[in-house]
Design a protein around this motif. Structure first.
Motif, PDB file in Angstrom:
ATOM      1  N   LEU A  55      22.978  18.832  93.245  1.00 50.37           N
ATOM      2  CA  LEU A  55      23.707  19.968  92.723  1.00 50.37           C
ATOM      3  C   LEU A  55      23.589  19.950  91.205  1.00 50.37           C
ATOM      4  CD1 LEU A  55      25.675  22.263  93.427  1.00 50.37           C
ATOM      5  CD2 LEU A  55      27.517  20.596  93.262  1.00 50.37           C
ATOM      6  N   ASP A  56      23.211  21.061  90.609  1.00 44.25           N
ATOM      7  CA  ASP A  56      23.053  21.159  89.167  1.00 44.25           C
ATOM      8  C   ASP A  56      24.361  21.669  88.576  1.00 44.25           C
ATOM      9  OD1 ASP A  56      21.974  21.202  86.628  1.00 44.25           O
ATOM     10  OD2 ASP A  56      20.831  23.046  86.953  1.00 44.25           O
ATOM     11  N   LEU A  57      25.133  20.766  87.989  1.00 44.05           N
ATOM     12  CA  LEU A  57      26.450  21.110  87.448  1.00 44.05           C
ATOM     13  C   LEU A  57      26.349  21.571  86.002  1.00 44.05           C
ATOM     14  CD1 LEU A  57      28.438  18.054  88.837  1.00 44.05           C
ATOM     15  CD2 LEU A  57      28.349  20.365  89.789  1.00 44.05           C
ATOM     16  N   ALA A  61      31.213  23.733  81.532  1.00 40.75           N
ATOM     17  CA  ALA A  61      32.277  24.308  82.358  1.00 40.75           C
ATOM     18  C   ALA A  61      33.213  23.229  82.883  1.00 40.75           C
ATOM     19  CB  ALA A  61      31.670  25.093  83.526  1.00 40.75           C
ATOM     20  N   LEU A  62      32.734  21.995  82.943  1.00 40.50           N
ATOM     21  CA  LEU A  62      33.556  20.879  83.416  1.00 40.50           C
ATOM     22  C   LEU A  62      34.246  20.137  82.278  1.00 40.50           C
ATOM     23  CD1 LEU A  62      31.114  19.549  86.141  1.00 40.50           C
ATOM     24  CD2 LEU A  62      33.282  20.740  86.512  1.00 40.50           C
ATOM     25  N   GLY A  63      34.090  20.644  81.060  1.00 43.84           N
ATOM     26  CA  GLY A  63      34.792  20.040  79.929  1.00 43.84           C
ATOM     27  C   GLY A  63      33.979  19.049  79.129  1.00 43.84           C
ATOM     28  N   PHE A  64      32.693  18.914  79.431  1.00 45.39           N
ATOM     29  CA  PHE A  64      31.836  17.996  78.677  1.00 45.39           C
ATOM     30  C   PHE A  64      31.037  18.823  77.678  1.00 45.39           C
ATOM     31  CE2 PHE A  64      32.724  15.814  82.618  1.00 45.39           C
ATOM     32  CZ  PHE A  64      33.087  14.559  82.166  1.00 45.39           C
ATOM     33  N   GLY A  65      31.550  18.908  76.435  1.00 48.86           N
ATOM     34  CA  GLY A  65      30.975  19.784  75.433  1.00 48.86           C
ATOM     35  C   GLY A  65      29.914  19.161  74.556  1.00 48.86           C
ATOM     36  N   VAL A  66      29.677  17.860  74.692  1.00 48.16           N
ATOM     37  CA  VAL A  66      28.716  17.170  73.834  1.00 48.16           C
ATOM     38  C   VAL A  66      27.705  16.413  74.696  1.00 48.16           C
ATOM     39  CG1 VAL A  66      28.441  15.345  72.096  1.00 48.16           C
ATOM     40  CG2 VAL A  66      30.372  16.912  71.957  1.00 48.16           C
ATOM     41  N   THR A  67      26.431  16.604  74.385  1.00 46.13           N
ATOM     42  CA  THR A  67      25.363  15.821  75.007  1.00 46.13           C
ATOM     43  C   THR A  67      24.615  15.111  73.890  1.00 46.13           C
ATOM     44  OG1 THR A  67      25.113  17.387  76.831  1.00 46.13           O
ATOM     45  CG2 THR A  67      23.270  15.887  76.424  1.00 46.13           C
ATOM     46  N   ARG A 108      15.755   5.455  76.726  1.00 41.40           N
ATOM     47  CA  ARG A 108      16.339   6.713  76.271  1.00 41.40           C
ATOM     48  C   ARG A 108      17.428   7.073  77.266  1.00 41.40           C
ATOM     49  NH1 ARG A 108      14.604  12.886  75.397  1.00 41.40           N
ATOM     50  NH2 ARG A 108      14.931  13.015  77.625  1.00 41.40           N
ATOM     51  N   LEU A 109      18.628   7.329  76.751  1.00 38.86           N
ATOM     52  CA  LEU A 109      19.774   7.670  77.584  1.00 38.86           C
ATOM     53  C   LEU A 109      20.227   9.086  77.265  1.00 38.86           C
ATOM     54  CD1 LEU A 109      21.971   4.473  76.994  1.00 38.86           C
ATOM     55  CD2 LEU A 109      20.096   4.764  78.624  1.00 38.86           C
ATOM     56  N   ARG A 110      20.638   9.812  78.289  1.00 40.96           N
ATOM     57  CA  ARG A 110      21.300  11.103  78.102  1.00 40.96           C
ATOM     58  C   ARG A 110      22.763  10.865  78.430  1.00 40.96           C
ATOM     59  NH1 ARG A 110      19.539  16.923  79.114  1.00 40.96           N
ATOM     60  NH2 ARG A 110      21.517  18.032  79.204  1.00 40.96           N
ATOM     61  N   VAL A 111      23.623  11.082  77.431  1.00 43.43           N
ATOM     62  CA  VAL A 111      25.044  10.784  77.560  1.00 43.43           C
ATOM     63  C   VAL A 111      25.836  12.076  77.366  1.00 43.43           C
ATOM     64  CG1 VAL A 111      26.962   9.427  76.620  1.00 43.43           C
ATOM     65  CG2 VAL A 111      24.643   8.477  76.613  1.00 43.43           C
ATOM     66  N   VAL A 112      26.798  12.335  78.246  1.00 42.80           N
ATOM     67  CA  VAL A 112      27.692  13.484  78.077  1.00 42.80           C
ATOM     68  C   VAL A 112      29.087  12.969  77.740  1.00 42.80           C
ATOM     69  CG1 VAL A 112      26.388  15.024  79.583  1.00 42.80           C
ATOM     70  CG2 VAL A 112      28.231  13.648  80.547  1.00 42.80           C
ATOM     71  N   ALA A 113      29.788  13.755  76.927  1.00 43.26           N
ATOM     72  CA  ALA A 113      31.156  13.406  76.539  1.00 43.26           C
ATOM     73  C   ALA A 113      31.937  14.697  76.328  1.00 43.26           C
ATOM     74  CB  ALA A 113      31.151  12.573  75.264  1.00 43.26           C
ATOM     75  N   ARG A 114      33.251  14.573  76.332  1.00 45.18           N
ATOM     76  CA  ARG A 114      34.098  15.759  76.159  1.00 45.18           C
ATOM     77  C   ARG A 114      33.983  16.334  74.745  1.00 45.18           C
ATOM     78  NH1 ARG A 114      36.257  16.622  80.684  1.00 45.18           N
ATOM     79  NH2 ARG A 114      36.815  14.984  82.125  1.00 45.18           N
ATOM     80  N   ASP A 115      33.903  15.445  73.753  1.00 51.55           N
ATOM     81  CA  ASP A 115      33.762  15.849  72.356  1.00 51.55           C
ATOM     82  C   ASP A 115      33.217  14.648  71.591  1.00 51.55           C
ATOM     83  OD1 ASP A 115      36.007  14.136  72.011  1.00 51.55           O
ATOM     84  OD2 ASP A 115      37.394  15.825  72.159  1.00 51.55           O
TER      85      ASP A 115
END
Length: 151
Positions: A55-57, A61-67, A108-115
């Protein structure tokens, strides 16, 4: 490696856009019967062309505004340090992808965070505490124009 004809490639393009398409719907779209479409799907699945369904989330929209993309250099590059690092980094839920690469960095890491402050917490408490981490370089994603898609 499996030989793919034009119909197989068209089927893969359609499925990469909508993995919920049934064999009947694919068949209608491509001028095949439902059983013929199903046989092609099964042949490609059996050959390992499909790695699974996902599933491509939408992170925003889920509150993770920073990549953030992190380049990670390990302090030591022995086999044990690679295995220890890979095992530990997979336990961090904010880390979306882990890529072992060749070049300036080891991973190389892809990290998501709320801010940004949430990212700082993840970086300081989780990523910098991973076994073998020597140095880390960060690049914040500003926009994403193209997501991975069909080959």
């Amino acid at each position: 490696m499996i030989d793919l004809d034009a119909t197989d490639r068209a089927m893969l393009r359609a499925l990469s856009k909508d993995a919920t398409l049934s064999a009947g719907a694919l068949g209608r779209r491509l001028g095949l019967s439902q059983p013929a479409a199903w046989r092609r799907i099964r042949r490609m699945r059996d050959a390992g062309v499909f790695r699974g369904h996902r599933l491509d989330l939408d992170e925003g929209a889920l509150g993770f505004g920073v990549t953030v993309f992190l380049g990670v250099k390990l302090a030591a590059k022995g086999r044990a340090s690679l295995v220890d690092f890979e095992r530990a980094v997979q336990a961090i839920p904010e880390v979306q992808t882990v890529e072992h690469i060749l070049g300036m960095y080891d991973y190389r890491l892809r990290v998501v965070a709320r801010d940004i402050s949430d990212f700082e917490r993840v970086l300081r408490r989780r990523i910098m505490a991973l076994p073998g981490v020597g140095s880390v370089d960060a690049n914040v994603l500003l926009s994403e124009e193209r997501r991975p898609g069909p080959l």
